[in-house]
Design a protein around this motif. Structure first.
Motif: not given
Length: 417
Positions: A301-309, A289-299, A245-250
């Motif tokens: 960058a999730a629009a692209t496949v590399p960002g999602l992964l 702190g690392g977990f919070a930062a990783s969630l921000l990265v996901l939020i 729904g966000v990244t648009g993958t199959a």
């Protein structure tokens, strides 16, 4: 104390991790097979309303989580004085029988009951296995011992769950559970063959073990873990709609997203173990702190496949690293109740599982989008850190009367008597 050869020690640790591999499979394989289970066990409801049937079939997952929450403290408290090898063998047998019953039960209600029973040994197995592994690995390596036992679970998310899910889709969900039961049967044989005899704590009593629950620091550590894991499971439970729904993958891409998340969990688990050996409390703060930062990265960058992964890998790594840190912290603040403390972490994890999946569904149903669970995880970091700070303050105030980190494990390796 009987010294083991390096080869024997590695085999024993591998046997313990094999049990974790089976636990990862039995806990998470239902998520991918839920439609198959609903069609088979609730055919009339599924024909009339597939969504309602899927929702009801979800009770199978909830029943397992409830079994973990109930079984971890109960078994750990009652069995702390039992010889470790014998206890692990019995727990592996219960896993095997409960999983076979899950595969063969003829009705939905009986499958739910079987899943509850199959989950009862979950927390106690990880707790006792962590104590055994800590003794095998030697002083100063408790965090790494916890991480090693959990490696089976994280590797299962990369290899076991996708493989057994595929098997279930092709041959039926009952065959999938029989495959999981075979893993537990192999674990039973491996424990009997290579895990050395370790005595329990002869001074342990139910009252003494449950006495840990009177310590505020124990409850604060549990709340810290439950909220941290809750944020992770909010994301994990809704990876599929996030990717599509966000990244648009199959939909065919979703397994690769899950594998990436599992790889992150496997890597983070070992990092967390090493950090926990240095300072569990510092590791908890650092990893939140690392977990919070990783969630921000996901939020972001999730629009692209590399960002999602990339985001999923980091979320998996930081959350998995938190588990050995929280478990080691629990063992630090529980005094003599080491078996109970080592098991309670998994109660917290499964409370987080239920909490994250529930609240993640609520924010999606509210129309806030498929990134909302990641925002939810970020929000849950705040009370998680606050509970961790409160736990740190409690132990600082009670430092003169509270026991420091144990200098020896409450297990002994020796010849069977």
């Amino acid at each position: 104390m009987t010294a083991l050869s390096p080869a024997r020690t590695r085999l024993a640790l591998l046997a313990l991790a094999l049990g974790g591999f089976g636990i990862g499979a039995t806990e998470f394989v239902a998520m991918g097979l839920l439609p198959d289970i609903a069609r088979d066990l609730l055919p009339s409801l599924y024909a009339e309303d597939p969504d309602a049937a899927l929702a009801r079939a979800g009770l199978i997952i909830s029943a397992y989580a409830a079994g973990v929450v109930v079984g971890a403290p109960a078994i750990a408290a009652f069995a702390a004085r039992f010889p470790r090898k014998r206890l692990l063998t019995v727990l592996a047998v219960v896993f095997t029988v409960g999983t076979v019953a899950s595969a063969l039960a003829p009705t939905f209600e009986l499958v739910v009951a079987a899943r509850f029973v199959a989950a009862l040994p979950h927390g106690a197995y990880f707790g006792v296995a962590a104590l055994v592994a800590a003794e095998l690995m030697g002083p100063g390596k408790r965090g790494r011992a916890v991480a090693l036992v959990l490696t089976g679970l994280t590797v299962s998310n990369v290899v076991g769950v996708p493989t057994i899910t595929y098997l279930g889709q092709q041959a039926g969900w009952r065959v999938a559970y029989l495959a999981v039961a075979a893993i537990f049967a192999a674990t039973t044989v491996a424990i009997l063959a290579v895990v050395p005899w370790q005595a329990g704590d002869p001074a342990a009593t139910v009252r003494r073990e449950l006495g840990a629950l009177a310590r505020p620091a124990v409850w604060l550590a549990l709340l810290t873990g439950a909220l941290g894991f809750g944020g992770f499971f909010a994301v994990y439970s809704y990876v599929s709609p996030l990717a599509t729904g966000v990244t648009g993958t199959a939909e065919s891409f979703v397994p690769w997203a899950l594998v990436t998340l599992g790889l992150g969990m496997t890597a983070g688990n070992h990092v967390g173990g090493r950090l926990a050996d240095s300072s569990p409390m510092r590791a908890v703060f650092l990893l939140f702190g690392g977990f919070a930062a990783s969630l921000l990265v996901l939020i972001l960058a999730a629009a692209t496949v590399p960002g999602l992964l990339a985001g999923l890998f980091l979320v998996g790594a930081s959350s998995a690293a938190l588990s050995p840190a929280v478990q080691t912290r629990l063992m630090d603040v529980a005094g003599e109740s080491q078996t109970l403390a080592a098991a309670l972490n998994h109660s917290a994890l499964n409370i987080g599982n239920s909490l994250g999946a529930l609240l993640g569904g609520v924010v999606i149903a509210a129309g806030w989008g498929y990134l909302a669970p990641a925002w939810l995880g970020l929000v849950l970091c705040v009370p998680g850190v606050l509970f961790a700070l409160a736990g740190w303050a409690v132990t600082r105030r009670s430092a003169p009367s509270a026991p420091a980190e144990p200098t020896r494990e409450h297990v002994r390796v020796g010849a069977a008597e």
